[in-house]
Enzyme design. Structure first.
Site, mmCIF file in Angstrom:
data_model
loop_
_atom_site.group_PDB
_atom_site.id
_atom_site.type_symbol
_atom_site.label_atom_id
_atom_site.label_comp_id
_atom_site.label_asym_id
_atom_site.label_seq_id
_atom_site.Cartn_x
_atom_site.Cartn_y
_atom_site.Cartn_z
ATOM 1 N N ASN A 111 75.592 49.508 -61.870
ATOM 2 C CA ASN A 111 77.049 49.844 -61.960
ATOM 3 C C ASN A 111 77.682 50.193 -60.892
ATOM 4 O O ASN A 111 79.072 49.966 -60.520
ATOM 5 C CB ASN A 111 77.334 50.390 -63.276
ATOM 6 C CG ASN A 111 77.242 49.649 -64.727
ATOM 7 O OD1 ASN A 111 77.122 48.471 -64.616
ATOM 8 N ND2 ASN A 111 77.476 50.343 -65.662
ATOM 9 N N CYS B 222 82.788 51.830 -68.913
ATOM 10 C CA CYS B 222 81.701 51.926 -68.176
ATOM 11 C C CYS B 222 81.549 52.220 -66.686
ATOM 12 O O CYS B 222 81.344 53.476 -66.374
ATOM 13 C CB CYS B 222 80.850 50.451 -68.099
ATOM 14 S SG CYS B 222 79.987 50.312 -69.966
ATOM 15 N N ALA C 191 89.625 40.815 -55.336
ATOM 16 C CA ALA C 191 90.549 41.748 -55.134
ATOM 17 C C ALA C 191 91.803 41.729 -56.072
ATOM 18 O O ALA C 191 92.004 40.871 -56.641
ATOM 19 C CB ALA C 191 91.098 41.483 -53.514
ATOM 20 N N PHE D 12 72.582 45.829 -70.152
ATOM 21 C CA PHE D 12 73.537 45.457 -69.238
ATOM 22 C C PHE D 12 74.554 44.847 -69.728
ATOM 23 O O PHE D 12 75.121 43.801 -68.833
ATOM 24 C CB PHE D 12 72.833 44.713 -68.159
ATOM 25 C CG PHE D 12 71.559 45.672 -67.222
ATOM 26 C CD1 PHE D 12 71.997 46.808 -66.567
ATOM 27 C CD2 PHE D 12 70.205 45.272 -67.891
ATOM 28 C CE1 PHE D 12 70.689 47.429 -66.066
ATOM 29 C CE2 PHE D 12 69.125 46.144 -67.497
ATOM 30 C CZ PHE D 12 69.545 47.050 -66.498
ATOM 31 N N ARG E 19 78.093 43.016 -70.635
ATOM 32 C CA ARG E 19 79.529 42.734 -70.202
ATOM 33 C C ARG E 19 80.184 42.806 -71.506
ATOM 34 O O ARG E 19 79.912 41.617 -72.202
ATOM 35 C CB ARG E 19 79.681 41.726 -69.237
ATOM 36 C CG ARG E 19 78.797 41.888 -68.121
ATOM 37 C CD ARG E 19 78.882 40.303 -67.111
ATOM 38 N NE ARG E 19 78.128 39.346 -67.990
ATOM 39 C CZ ARG E 19 78.215 38.081 -67.680
ATOM 40 N NH1 ARG E 19 78.848 37.702 -66.854
ATOM 41 N NH2 ARG E 19 77.631 37.146 -68.553
HETATM 42 C C1 UDX Z 1 80.265 46.531 -66.754
HETATM 43 C C2 UDX Z 1 78.846 45.982 -66.015
HETATM 44 O O1 UDX Z 1 79.318 44.475 -65.624
HETATM 45 C C3 UDX Z 1 77.868 45.743 -67.262
HETATM 46 O O2 UDX Z 1 76.556 45.086 -66.460
HETATM 47 C C4 UDX Z 1 77.540 46.993 -67.617
HETATM 48 O O3 UDX Z 1 76.679 46.897 -68.796
HETATM 49 C C5 UDX Z 1 78.883 47.678 -68.346
HETATM 50 O O4 UDX Z 1 79.539 47.804 -67.409
HETATM 51 P P1 UDX Z 1 82.234 45.580 -68.337
HETATM 52 O O5 UDX Z 1 82.571 47.138 -68.110
HETATM 53 O O6 UDX Z 1 82.094 44.817 -69.560
HETATM 54 O O7 UDX Z 1 80.786 45.436 -67.609
HETATM 55 O O8 UDX Z 1 83.042 44.868 -67.277
HETATM 56 P P2 UDX Z 1 83.036 43.821 -65.944
HETATM 57 O O9 UDX Z 1 83.165 42.462 -66.069
HETATM 58 O O10 UDX Z 1 81.707 44.634 -65.006
HETATM 59 O O11 UDX Z 1 84.269 44.517 -65.019
HETATM 60 C C6 UDX Z 1 84.531 45.748 -64.859
HETATM 61 C C7 UDX Z 1 86.083 45.912 -64.146
HETATM 62 O O12 UDX Z 1 85.877 45.325 -62.982
HETATM 63 C C8 UDX Z 1 87.047 45.223 -64.929
HETATM 64 O O13 UDX Z 1 88.247 46.161 -65.081
HETATM 65 C C9 UDX Z 1 87.502 43.953 -63.943
HETATM 66 O O14 UDX Z 1 88.821 43.436 -64.181
HETATM 67 C C10 UDX Z 1 87.101 44.709 -62.698
HETATM 68 N N1 UDX Z 1 86.768 43.644 -61.591
HETATM 69 C C11 UDX Z 1 85.491 42.692 -61.763
HETATM 70 C C12 UDX Z 1 87.461 43.333 -60.185
HETATM 71 O O15 UDX Z 1 88.580 43.906 -60.390
HETATM 72 N N2 UDX Z 1 87.038 42.552 -59.375
HETATM 73 C C13 UDX Z 1 85.791 41.688 -59.774
HETATM 74 O O16 UDX Z 1 85.591 40.888 -58.806
HETATM 75 C C14 UDX Z 1 85.233 41.741 -60.793
#
Ligand code: UDX
Length: 439
Positions: A212, A264, A256, A149, A151
């Site tokens: 996810n 991912c 937002a 999982f 990040r």
């Molecule tokens: C994600 C999951 O969190 C992780 O558990 C999994 O193993 C792989 O996919 P990651 O892709 O590293 O991890 O990014 P994450 O921190 O989840 O953010 C994903 C996207 O959502 C980013 O583009 C981020 O900018 C966006 N985001 C996140 C938002 O737009 N708003 C939020 O409140 C949080």
């Protein structure tokens, strides 16, 4: 324990170095020769805080090495499969060819009693199919599914201190043996009381895609609220704060803005929908299509907002784009909302200058048509509008007074609701953000 890690991308490289840190004897294997050479040289092939130090430490301990030869997996008893499962071209489904070929070639190195532990994100049903292959070809070898999982930006921490361990185990008598091997490899993590979920293959596979999908849904929920805030004059940031105070909802993942991207979330929700369709359960996940739609609409809205502040036309306007990675503390530009917006602005006639603390080289390689500069000050020179699209700390902390002296027009668009609106408006800037009133 002697371990092999097949696939040394983001997940595999961090996993291999982390397992060596835990005291195991690890070989990381990948078909990509330059990547293996870099890793063996203690150079991280991607930007990840803390990883290069960990890699250096693990290599120096003599417990970690890298190879392109699958025969080097022969000494290991536990083999982690960490290859990628990208989206297929022109389809929603996951491209399983790397998983298939990794397991196929691993078969040559397997011995009875070995455990293959899948970590890649796969369509539900994959583990059962691969288990048949492994057990059929190497009697006495076993397979487990052990999703990851991590990040990006927190990969080392998430690997060494995960918030849960999920084991999808064989249903037969091998279940206990497989569990004992996983417990041994994660002994120090288990000892700290990390919650464990011991389950079947299908549940373990689904935990990852369900998690996810939930995160993506949470982000799109607040972004749908942002659309409504734009229509009503309400403020999405205050709305998120207020609903987030309810423990049942929680404030995390309610930021937002431009929405989710990366390697991912977008591809995982699509692969999940595709798999549900194959299983005849597509209705269960049709909501994810809307989650995807809401997410993509934010990028379009951002471009519209930029046009609006540039007096109705982007033609010939100088636009500074701060941030291009899909999120801060990463150089990953896969499905980056920021880059998507930057490219659309350029296509619509704007003169775009992009800057990012880590992703510059990746942009130059994958998007040669975009102009990349080193600093926000260079990007903003003479700009008609400044867009914050990835909320790196150094951009959040920019001084609006000093920065105001560089630009032509003091107009800032906060694509991540990450700037302090008052300090920017006090410095004379027009402040616009998704889901918030103009300031
Ligand atoms: C994600 C999951 O969190 C992780 O558990 C999994 O193993 C792989 O996919 P990651 O892709 O590293 O991890 O990014 P994450 O921190 O989840 O953010 C994903 C996207 O959502 C980013 O583009 C981020 O900018 C966006 N985001 C996140 C938002 O737009 N708003 C939020 O409140 C949080």
């Amino acid at each position: 324990m002697k371990i092999s890690v097949i696939g040394c991308g983001y997940l595999g490289a961090v996993h291999a170095a982390s397992m060596a840190e835990l005291g195991h004897d690890v070989v990381g294997i990948d078909v990509d020769q330059p990547k293996i050479a870099a890793l063996q040289d203690a150079k991280a092939p991607f930007y990840e805080p803390g990883f290069e130090e960990l890699l250096g430490r693990s290599l120096a301990s003599g417990r970690l090495r890298f190879s392109t030869d699958m025969a080097d997996a022969r000494d290991a008893v536990l083999h982690f499969v960490c290859v990628g499962t990208p989206q297929k071209r022109g389809e929603y489904a996951a491209d399983m060819r790397y998983v298939e070929s990794a397991v196929e070639s691993l078969l040559e190195a397997l011995k009875p009693g070995d455990l293959v532990a899948g970590k890649s994100t796969v369509p539900v049903g994959t583990a059962a199919r691969l288990a048949e292959l492994v057990e059929g070809k190497v009697p006495g070898a076993m397979l487990a599914w052990n999703p990851e999982f991590l990040r990006e930006g927190f990969a080392v921490q998430d690997t060494l201190h995960p918030d849960r361990l999920v084991y999808g185990l064989p249903a037969d008598g091998n279940g206990e043996r497989a569990r004992a091997m996983l417990d041994e490899v994660y002994a120090s993590i288990v000892a700290t009381g990390t919650p464990q979920v011991i389950t079947d293959y299908a549940t373990a596979e689904m935990v990852k895609t369900a998690a996810n999908s939930f995160l993506a849904t949470k982000i799109s929920f607040i972004n749908a609220m942002a659309e409504l805030c734009e229509a009503t004059g309400a403020d999405v940031k205050q709305l998120a704060d207020a609903i987030g105070h309810d423990d049942r909802i929680g404030r995390k993942f309610l930021n937002a803005g431009l929405g989710f991207g990366g390697g991912c979330l977008p591809k995982d929700i699509r692969a999940f929908m595709a798999r549900a369709g194959e299983l005849g359960a597509d209705q269960a996940l049709t909501f994810l299509r809307e989650v995807d739609n809401i997410n993509m609409r934010r990028r379009i809205r951002m471009v519209e907002l930029a046009r609006e502040v540039c007096d109705g036309s982007l033609l010939g306007k100088r636009v500074a784009v701060l941030g291009a990675a899909f999120k801060p503390d990463s150089d990953d530009i896969r499905d980056s909302p920021a880059l998507n917006v930057a490219a659309q602005l350029q296509l619509q006639g704007a003169v775009v200058q992009v800057t990012d603390p880590a992703a510059g080289e990746n942009i130059k390689r994958s998007w040669p048509q975009l102009d990349v500069v080193d600093t926000p000050e260079e990007a903003a020179k003479g700009a008609d509008a400044v867009l914050l699209l990835t909320e790196w700390k150094q951009y959040r902390e920019l001084d609006p007074v000093a920065f105001g002296k560089i630009v032509k027009q003091k107009r800032v668009l906060d694509g991540r609701n990450a700037l302090d609106r008052d300090s920017w408006t006090d410095a004379g800037w027009t402040y616009r953000a998704l889901g918030r009133r103009a300031g």
